[in-house]
Design a protein around this motif. Structure first.
Motif, PDB file in Angstrom:
ATOM      1  N   UNK A  16      11.502  41.092  -5.268  1.00 43.54           N
ATOM      2  CA  UNK A  16      11.680  42.351  -4.550  1.00 43.54           C
ATOM      3  C   UNK A  16      11.034  43.529  -5.278  1.00 43.54           C
ATOM      4  N   UNK A  17      10.710  43.373  -6.538  1.00 39.66           N
ATOM      5  CA  UNK A  17      10.002  44.417  -7.262  1.00 39.66           C
ATOM      6  C   UNK A  17       8.557  44.441  -6.787  1.00 39.66           C
ATOM      7  N   UNK A  18       8.064  45.598  -6.484  1.00 43.26           N
ATOM      8  CA  UNK A  18       6.721  45.722  -5.928  1.00 43.26           C
ATOM      9  C   UNK A  18       5.635  45.387  -6.952  1.00 43.26           C
ATOM     10  N   UNK A  19       5.901  45.592  -8.245  1.00 44.35           N
ATOM     11  CA  UNK A  19       4.868  45.364  -9.249  1.00 44.35           C
ATOM     12  C   UNK A  19       4.775  43.908  -9.704  1.00 44.35           C
ATOM     13  N   UNK A  20       5.731  43.069  -9.338  1.00 48.06           N
ATOM     14  CA  UNK A  20       5.668  41.672  -9.754  1.00 48.06           C
ATOM     15  C   UNK A  20       4.679  40.898  -8.884  1.00 48.06           C
ATOM     16  N   UNK A  37       9.463  37.003   1.118  1.00 48.79           N
ATOM     17  CA  UNK A  37       9.574  37.945   0.003  1.00 48.79           C
ATOM     18  C   UNK A  37       8.262  38.116  -0.754  1.00 48.79           C
ATOM     19  N   UNK A  38       7.428  37.080  -0.772  1.00 51.08           N
ATOM     20  CA  UNK A  38       6.146  37.178  -1.461  1.00 51.08           C
ATOM     21  C   UNK A  38       5.069  37.781  -0.560  1.00 51.08           C
ATOM     22  N   UNK A  39       5.433  38.118   0.671  1.00 55.03           N
ATOM     23  CA  UNK A  39       4.569  38.743   1.633  1.00 55.03           C
ATOM     24  C   UNK A  39       3.413  37.859   2.116  1.00 55.03           C
TER      25      UNK A  39
END
Length: 91
Positions: free
Chosen positions: A69-73, A9-11
């Motif tokens: 899952x929020x892209x800006x976090x 999830x953190x990529x």
């Protein structure tokens, strides 16, 4: 949150199965120790990931699945990145 899920999830790793394999061979450490895929990650924990040519050391900032899952976090802060030879094992 589980360690394998955090990595995905953190990529930091593209797929959860790959994260599980990396954890299984000992390429991922949580707070300096080898662990299992089911280890719980909390805010403030240190995760070290050994890729083929580099080792990343990050500090966890977000352990909530919905926030990840929020892209800006921003889920982590990079502490250290070091290069290693591809023929040597960092651990």
């Amino acid at each position: 949150m589980r360690l394998d899920k955090f990595l995905k999830e953190s990529r930091l790793v593209k797929r959860r199965v790959v994260a599980q394999e990396m954890i299984g061979i000992g390429a991922v450490r949580l707070n300096g120790r080898q662990c299992r895929s089911s280890a719980q990650v909390c805010v403030g924990d240190t995760v070290e990931i050994a890729y083929m040519t580099r080792v990343l050391k990050v500090t966890v900032l977000v352990d909530d699945e919905k926030e990840l899952r929020k892209k800006q976090s921003i889920p982590y802060v990079l502490q250290e990145e070091r290069r290693v030879n591809s023929d040597e094992k960092p651990w």
